[in-house]
Design an enzyme around this catalytic site. Structure first.
Site, PDB file in Angstrom:
ATOM      1  N   GLY A  82       0.769  -1.232   0.000  1.00  0.00           N
ATOM      2  CA  GLY A  82       0.000   0.000   0.000  1.00  0.00           C
ATOM      3  C   GLY A  82       0.800   1.282   0.000  1.00  0.00           C
ATOM      4  O   GLY A  82       0.332   2.300  -0.483  1.00  0.00           O
ATOM      5  N   GLU A  83       2.020   1.257   0.531  1.00  0.00           N
ATOM      6  CA  GLU A  83       2.797   2.479   0.651  1.00  0.00           C
ATOM      7  C   GLU A  83       3.425   2.859  -0.682  1.00  0.00           C
ATOM      8  O   GLU A  83       3.997   2.025  -1.383  1.00  0.00           O
ATOM      9  CB  GLU A  83       3.880   2.308   1.715  1.00  0.00           C
ATOM     10  CG  GLU A  83       3.337   2.110   3.117  1.00  0.00           C
ATOM     11  CD  GLU A  83       4.443   1.914   4.140  1.00  0.00           C
ATOM     12  OE1 GLU A  83       5.561   2.442   3.906  1.00  0.00           O
ATOM     13  OE2 GLU A  83       4.209   1.244   5.148  1.00  0.00           O
ATOM     14  N   SER A  84       3.354   4.144  -1.017  1.00  0.00           N
ATOM     15  CA  SER A  84       3.834   4.599  -2.317  1.00  0.00           C
ATOM     16  C   SER A  84       5.331   4.361  -2.507  1.00  0.00           C
ATOM     17  O   SER A  84       5.769   4.040  -3.616  1.00  0.00           O
ATOM     18  CB  SER A  84       3.519   6.085  -2.496  1.00  0.00           C
ATOM     19  OG  SER A  84       4.126   6.862  -1.474  1.00  0.00           O
ATOM     20  N   ILE A 127       5.808   0.732  -3.502  1.00  0.00           N
ATOM     21  CA  ILE A 127       5.382   0.540  -4.887  1.00  0.00           C
ATOM     22  C   ILE A 127       6.424   1.095  -5.836  1.00  0.00           C
ATOM     23  O   ILE A 127       6.764   0.485  -6.853  1.00  0.00           O
ATOM     24  CB  ILE A 127       4.021   1.219  -5.130  1.00  0.00           C
ATOM     25  CG1 ILE A 127       2.934   0.549  -4.274  1.00  0.00           C
ATOM     26  CG2 ILE A 127       3.633   1.163  -6.600  1.00  0.00           C
ATOM     27  CD1 ILE A 127       1.618   1.298  -4.270  1.00  0.00           C
TER      28      ILE A 127
END
Length: 240
Positions: A88-90, A93
């Site tokens: 979920g964390e940018s 990613i």
């Protein structure tokens, strides 16, 4: 051991290694992720996205064990995203997408399409944004991104130059026919105990994907020096 890994990926991996079930080297862990279909895909994504050196080494090895030679970009991206659920964390990613782009360019040097892996990296984000836009049930047909808008969004991403128009048109048509499938939850085989209700998982996944889309949009605006103007999807039902 797999239950421990699902609940706490780093602690669970340490346990598996202490029991001699997984090797100590990054290459061993990466091979384990590729070869055992019982592993929870959410946990794999979280582990690959961790920022400590060993997890990053595992992520690099995981990508390097994938072979994209001769594969078109969209199918390669589909393959990459099929083995785990994006965290979920940018920042997590971002590391994963950056490595995917580098690996794709490394294994397809003869294409001479991308000026650098940076262009492939931005293109991968734009494809995810396109898939989110075209296949969202929350975006009216008349508000969906057009082919011209997609081409405009990718202007200047190839070392200040444009990718071939026909190449981007082909990507648009392919995504319009079949969306990118991002794994939502669960695993590839063994059913492990749920940590929350299915409704809660879906809500959490929606929030995470919205965060990812915001990151992608900011990146596109920075790299292509344009302002994207299309409606953001608010739900992710089409990629579950």
């Amino acid at each position: 051991g797999l239950h421990k890994f699902t609940q706490h990926p780093k602690k669970g991996m340490k346990f598996l290694q202490e029991q001699g079930l997984v090797g100590k080297e990054a290459e061993d862990v990466a091979k384990f992720f590729h070869s055992d279909d019982r592993i929870d895909m959410v946990a794999i994504g979280e582990y690959l996205g961790e920022s400590n050196k060993f997890c990053i080494d595992v992520m690099y090895s995981y990508c390097d064990q994938m072979h994209f030679a001769g594969s078109d970009f969209v199918p390669a991206l589909r393959t990459f995203l099929s083995g785990f659920r994006l965290p979920g964390e940018s920042q997590k990613i971002d590391r994963l997408m950056e490595k995917f782009a580098a690996r794709y360019c490394e294994t397809n040097q003869s294409l001479q399409l991308f000026a650098s892996a940076d262009a492939a990296y931005v293109l991968a984000y734009s494809i995810i944004m396109l898939a989110t836009d075209l296949h969202s049930t929350k975006i009216k047909r008349e508000n969906k991104m057009t082919k011209e808008q997609y081409i405009k969004m990718n202007r200047g991403i190839n070392d200040q130059k444009d990718l071939p128009r026909e190449y981007l048109e082909g990507i648009y048509d392919e995504i319009a026919r079949q969306q990118i499938t991002l794994r939502a939850a669960g695993n590839k085989g063994l059913r492990l105990p749920a940590v929350s209700s299915e409704k809660a998982r879906r809500q959490q996944y929606t929030v995470e994907m919205q965060d990812m889309e915001k990151t992608a949009k900011a990146l596109m605006e920075d790299r292509s020096h344009i302002q994207t103007s299309f409606t953001s999807a608010t739900h992710i039902e089409h990629v579950q």
